[in-house]
Design a protein around this motif. Structure first.
Motif, PDB file in Angstrom:
ATOM      1  N   MET A 194       6.584 -25.561 -23.408  1.00 28.50           N
ATOM      2  CA  MET A 194       5.282 -25.111 -22.908  1.00 28.50           C
ATOM      3  C   MET A 194       5.267 -25.201 -21.388  1.00 28.50           C
ATOM      4  O   MET A 194       5.472 -26.260 -20.821  1.00 28.50           O
ATOM      5  N   LYS A 195       5.068 -24.095 -20.695  1.00 20.85           N
ATOM      6  CA  LYS A 195       5.061 -24.131 -19.241  1.00 20.85           C
ATOM      7  C   LYS A 195       3.691 -24.610 -18.759  1.00 20.85           C
ATOM      8  O   LYS A 195       2.674 -24.333 -19.365  1.00 20.85           O
ATOM      9  N   HIS A 196       3.689 -25.299 -17.627  1.00 17.79           N
ATOM     10  CA  HIS A 196       2.415 -25.760 -17.091  1.00 17.79           C
ATOM     11  C   HIS A 196       1.773 -24.672 -16.248  1.00 17.79           C
ATOM     12  O   HIS A 196       2.376 -24.176 -15.303  1.00 17.79           O
ATOM     13  N   ARG A 250      -1.387 -25.182 -15.005  1.00 21.81           N
ATOM     14  CA  ARG A 250      -2.315 -25.855 -14.107  1.00 21.81           C
ATOM     15  C   ARG A 250      -1.721 -27.181 -13.671  1.00 21.81           C
ATOM     16  O   ARG A 250      -0.814 -27.719 -14.296  1.00 21.81           O
ATOM     17  N   ILE A 251      -2.309 -27.737 -12.610  1.00 19.76           N
ATOM     18  CA  ILE A 251      -1.900 -29.062 -12.161  1.00 19.76           C
ATOM     19  C   ILE A 251      -2.407 -30.101 -13.150  1.00 19.76           C
ATOM     20  O   ILE A 251      -3.574 -30.062 -13.569  1.00 19.76           O
ATOM     21  N   LEU A 252      -1.516 -31.020 -13.530  1.00 22.16           N
ATOM     22  CA  LEU A 252      -1.879 -32.117 -14.416  1.00 22.16           C
ATOM     23  C   LEU A 252      -1.898 -33.404 -13.599  1.00 22.16           C
ATOM     24  O   LEU A 252      -1.249 -33.493 -12.555  1.00 22.16           O
ATOM     25  N   LEU A 253      -2.617 -34.398 -14.104  1.00 19.72           N
ATOM     26  CA  LEU A 253      -2.651 -35.691 -13.413  1.00 19.72           C
ATOM     27  C   LEU A 253      -1.247 -36.227 -13.149  1.00 19.72           C
ATOM     28  O   LEU A 253      -0.976 -36.825 -12.111  1.00 19.72           O
ATOM     29  N   ALA A 299       8.773 -37.697 -12.835  1.00 18.35           N
ATOM     30  CA  ALA A 299       9.466 -36.440 -13.158  1.00 18.35           C
ATOM     31  C   ALA A 299       8.603 -35.209 -12.923  1.00 18.35           C
ATOM     32  O   ALA A 299       9.086 -34.180 -12.445  1.00 18.35           O
ATOM     33  N   LEU A 300       7.317 -35.294 -13.254  1.00 22.17           N
ATOM     34  CA  LEU A 300       6.441 -34.135 -13.051  1.00 22.17           C
ATOM     35  C   LEU A 300       6.268 -33.823 -11.569  1.00 22.17           C
ATOM     36  O   LEU A 300       6.227 -32.658 -11.166  1.00 22.17           O
ATOM     37  N   GLU A 326       9.323 -32.129 -10.418  1.00 21.81           N
ATOM     38  CA  GLU A 326       9.325 -30.743 -10.920  1.00 21.81           C
ATOM     39  C   GLU A 326       8.433 -29.864 -10.038  1.00 21.81           C
ATOM     40  O   GLU A 326       8.805 -28.750  -9.665  1.00 21.81           O
ATOM     41  N   THR A 370       7.503 -40.154 -16.422  1.00 26.41           N
ATOM     42  CA  THR A 370       6.926 -38.799 -16.389  1.00 26.41           C
ATOM     43  C   THR A 370       5.804 -38.745 -15.364  1.00 26.41           C
ATOM     44  O   THR A 370       5.686 -37.794 -14.628  1.00 26.41           O
TER      45      THR A 370
END
Lengths: 336, 75, 355
Positions: free
Chosen positions: A1-3, A5-8, A15-16, A19, A328
């Motif tokens: 699943m590609k992101h 939106r920006i996630l917390l 890692a996020l 990325e 993560t």
């Protein structure tokens, strides 16, 4: 699943975040000065090497045991300069304030900045203020930039770390993160742990004065020790082996982590740093560190090895072995 | 998710108690255990005490944690 | 006195063949990984990871239902933190939160109940995930809400139970399990008697284990001893916390609020009688009932081989999705969703071997 939106987690320092930097920032902005992605950039101006860094502070809550967002803003920035072997000279200070913020809070924070800056001899030379409508920035956010003069002969850099180096840590892990979390609403635990937020330059200066070869330094803030050692192993293309029995974690921090299901190795620190130097010089460095209150618990926690390249292994207390991964990132938002 | 930690009851109310894990304090619900008392050690999961330990059981855990050379622990 | 590792080596030599023990508790998976335990075992003894992580075996259709709920402006979804990253068919709770939905992470169902009292204008839905350790705490929250007449608290139930899942692993399928390391905290609630039928009907040794590395090594030694001696019994290593009968108060509460049902496990499919649903008299506190939810059909993602990995018959690289479509940062099935699931762990260790 590609992101989409920006996630917390993108702000977690793990890692996020890596990325996001690789996919969003570097393709547009990459250049040789940015490329090392160390705590500060190393610039040369008229033959003088300078360190230049920037940071933003969004810690929630603003006031926590052991400090506040103002003290954190100065320490965090000064420490990023110190990690590049630079004496901190000048700071910029930029405020984004929410309509309705009590002036008394702001004054208290500014006073904290004054005291902390004076303690380390750094001067705020430029600033800015913006105000946004109520509900648009949760009180206040602070952004800083810092300039320092590199005094180390060879500026420390994460890519410089060779196999054979010792890994040194100056003290106990997890205090800042646990102190901040204990004040968060809805988590409901209380503890005597206070943030370790402190300016590290005076200790780093002592180390540089010994003349020891310091290859790299890194402060384990967001993402904790795990993120910091993984970043170094990755940047230098080396392996790092740590010994769990050598890791200093006090019982209260461990207790809080057990209660909340957190890993102390991924929790933010604001007065700690890792130092990489030739193993033969470790004793000299430790002797100097232990003279200073911020280094009294300094010890060797591991070594740099040739393989496995780019990875970090931990020898566990029972003699087993596990991989320390880049976290993560979403366990602990707004910790710095 | 099945995390459960041993904790000491330092304060007791009706259906809740304050427990301490190495000096970290938290409120938990004690509805699922029988006759909790001050000073009791309990196993805590998801904000609830699910089991009460007696002193010998707590001592066993401490011995196990200390036995990092993995020798047999005398129970 | 011998060390446990020496004992294990000696017993493994006595057994004289390769054996595979399965743990069925996410916390055992974590504890083994964190202490580096599997690598201390002799080559002939393998500890493999079964479907013990309740978050990771939560099916896509449940996540989709939770997402549909959190998109409603009148609803606050309260959940344990580990559920937010689990992928639904198109999104996850973490992504929904980023898009503006109200998703609150809590540490206890009692926090969710308190949230409902604080926000009377909203419907607070707690995502009821977990095995028998957690189900009593959720049962308590439902019982209390009913007692206090709280009209804005409900639970979207996805609780699962162990025994039928363990049985499903053994029945009708190629599987190689020589013994079970049984979940310690589930057993605190249910009592060790839960596993009797596995020994009696399937002749497989069961040892209930604590979570210290010492406990787990001791359990492996006890399992090896049973194999060496041709026994198949329920033994309790974790005797400081686990009794034969378990926590009766917790069992009574669970029985009061929940009844058995068939439920789908991510990567495996439907396992009969392995789930819990609210009894008719508590239907008002079932979020699906109160808020008119309908679950889409649960289906195993094509290409996902988690079922076979969880049964111990397939290694991760044999799954086509492994390392390509399915990675730790972007996982499909439970074996990769769990940070220490078989596939996630394999991913890390293969990287290490190649580096």
């Amino acid at each position: 699943m590609k992101h989409e939106r920006i996630l917390l987690g993108h702000g977690g320092g793990g890692a996020l975040t890596r990325e996001l930097i690789a996919q969003c920032f570097l393709p547009a902005l990459q250049n040789p000065l940015l490329q090392p992605l160390d705590d500060s950039a190393v610039l040369t101006v008229a033959g003088q090497r300078l360190a230049f860094t920037t940071d933003s502070y969004v810690v929630q809550p603003r006031f926590f045991p052991g400090g506040d967002i103002g003290k954190l803003a100065v320490c965090g920035t000064v420490n990023d300069l110190a990690m590049q072997g630079a004496e901190p000279l000048w700071l910029s200070l930029s405020f984004i304030l929410e309509e309705g913020l009590p002036l008394a809070d702001l004054k208290r924070i500014v006073d904290s900045i004054r005291v902390t800056a004076a303690s380390v001899g750094v001067t705020v030379v430029t600033g800015d203020t913006k105000v946004v409508e109520r509900g648009h920035c949760d009180g206040l956010f602070i952004n800083t930039a810092g300039i320092g003069r590199i005094v180390a002969n060879e500026p420390p850099g994460s890519a410089r770390v060779p196999p054979g180096d010792a890994v040194i840590l100056n003290g106990f892990l997890g205090e800042h993160g646990v102190a901040v979390l204990s004040q968060r609403e809805g988590i409901g635990f209380s503890t005597r742990v206070t943030s370790d937020c402190a300016p590290l330059w005076p200790l780093v200066k002592l180390i540089l004065e010994t003349g020891a070869e310091v290859h790299a330094m890194r402060d384990p803030t967001r993402g904790g020790l795990a993120a910091a050692v993984c970043d170094i192993a990755h940047a230098a293309g080396v392996g790092i082996r740590l010994d769990e029995r050598a890791l200093p974690i006090n019982r209260e921090v461990q207790g809080a982590c057990d209660l909340l299901g957190l890993d102390p190795l991924t929790i933010a620190n604001e007065g700690k740093f890792l130092l990489f130097c030739p193993a033969s010089q470790a004793d000299r460095v430790l002797a100097a560190m232990r003279q200073h209150p911020l280094g009294k618990d300094a010890r060797v926690i591991g070594e740099v090895v040739d393989k496995p390249k780019g990875m970090v292994l931990l020898r566990t207390t029972i003699g087993g072995e596990r991989i320390i991964d880049l976290p993560t990132g979403e366990d602990l938002p707004r910790i710095c | 998710m099945c995390l459960a930690v041993p904790a000491k009851i330092v304060e007791l109310n009706d259906a809740t108690a304050t427990i301490s894990v190495d000096g970290v304090f938290r409120e938990v619900d004690v509805s699922l255990i029988e006759e909790p008392r001050l000073g009791d050690y309990v196993l805590v999961h998801a904000g609830f005490a699910i089991h009460k330990w007696d002193k010998s059981e707590v001592e066993e855990l401490e011995a196990i944690r200390a036995a990092t050379d993995l020798r047999e622990v005398v129970r | 006195m011998k060390t446990l590792v020496q004992r294990i080596k000696q017993l493994a030599a006595e057994v004289g063949r390769d054996v595979q023990f399965m743990e069925v508790c996410g916390t055992h998976t974590m504890a083994a990984f964190r202490s580096g335990l599997p690598r201390l075992l002799p080559d002939s003894v393998r500890l493999i990871s079964g479907p013990g992580c309740p978050v990771c075996v939560t099916d896509t259709n449940y996540i989709d239902a939770a997402i549909a709920l959190c998109r409603r402006p009148d609803v606050i979804v309260a959940t344990f933190g580990d559920l937010v990253r689990v992928p639904g068919s198109e999104s996850s709770l973490e992504q929904e939160r980023a898009a503006g939905a109200t998703v609150r992470i809590v540490y206890s169902p009692s926090n969710a109940l308190a949230l409902a009292r604080e926000c009377p204008a909203k419907q607070v839905v707690f995502l009821g995930i977990g095995f028998e350790t957690t189900a009593p705490t959720v049962a308590w929250s439902i019982w209390k809400a009913a007692k206090d007449g709280l009209a804005n608290y409900s639970v979207l139930c996805a609780h699962k139970t162990m025994p039928h899942a363990m049985e499903a692993l053994l029945k009708d399928h190629a599987v190689k399990i020589d013994g079970f390391m049984c979940p310690g905290h589930v057993s605190v609630i249910t009592g060790a008697q839960l596993y009797r039928f596995i020994c009696e009907e399937y002749r497989i040794p069961c040892v209930v284990s604590g979570f210290e590395p010492w406990d787990m090594l001791k359990t492996i030694a006890m399992l090896l001893a049973q194999v060496a001696e041709g026994r198949a019994e329920v033994e309790v290593e974790y005797s400081r916390s686990v009794s034969e009968q378990g926590n009766q108060a917790a069992q009574r509460l669970m029985d009061e609020v929940f009844e058995e049902c068939d439920v789908s496990w991510r990567g495996i499919g439907t396992i009969p009688r392995s789930g819990l649903q609210l009894r008719p008299q508590y239907a008002a506190f079932d979020a699906a009932h109160r808020l008119g939810m309908r679950f889409s059909e649960a289906r195993v993602h094509p290409g996902c081989r988690c079922g076979d990995v969880l049964r111990g018959v397939l290694t991760p690289p044999a799954c086509q999705l492994f390392g390509t479509a399915c990675t730790p940062l972007h996982p499909f099935g439970p074996c990769m969703v769990s940070a220490e699931g078989t596939c996630a762990a394999y991913f890390k260790y293969e990287k290490r071997a190649a580096a």
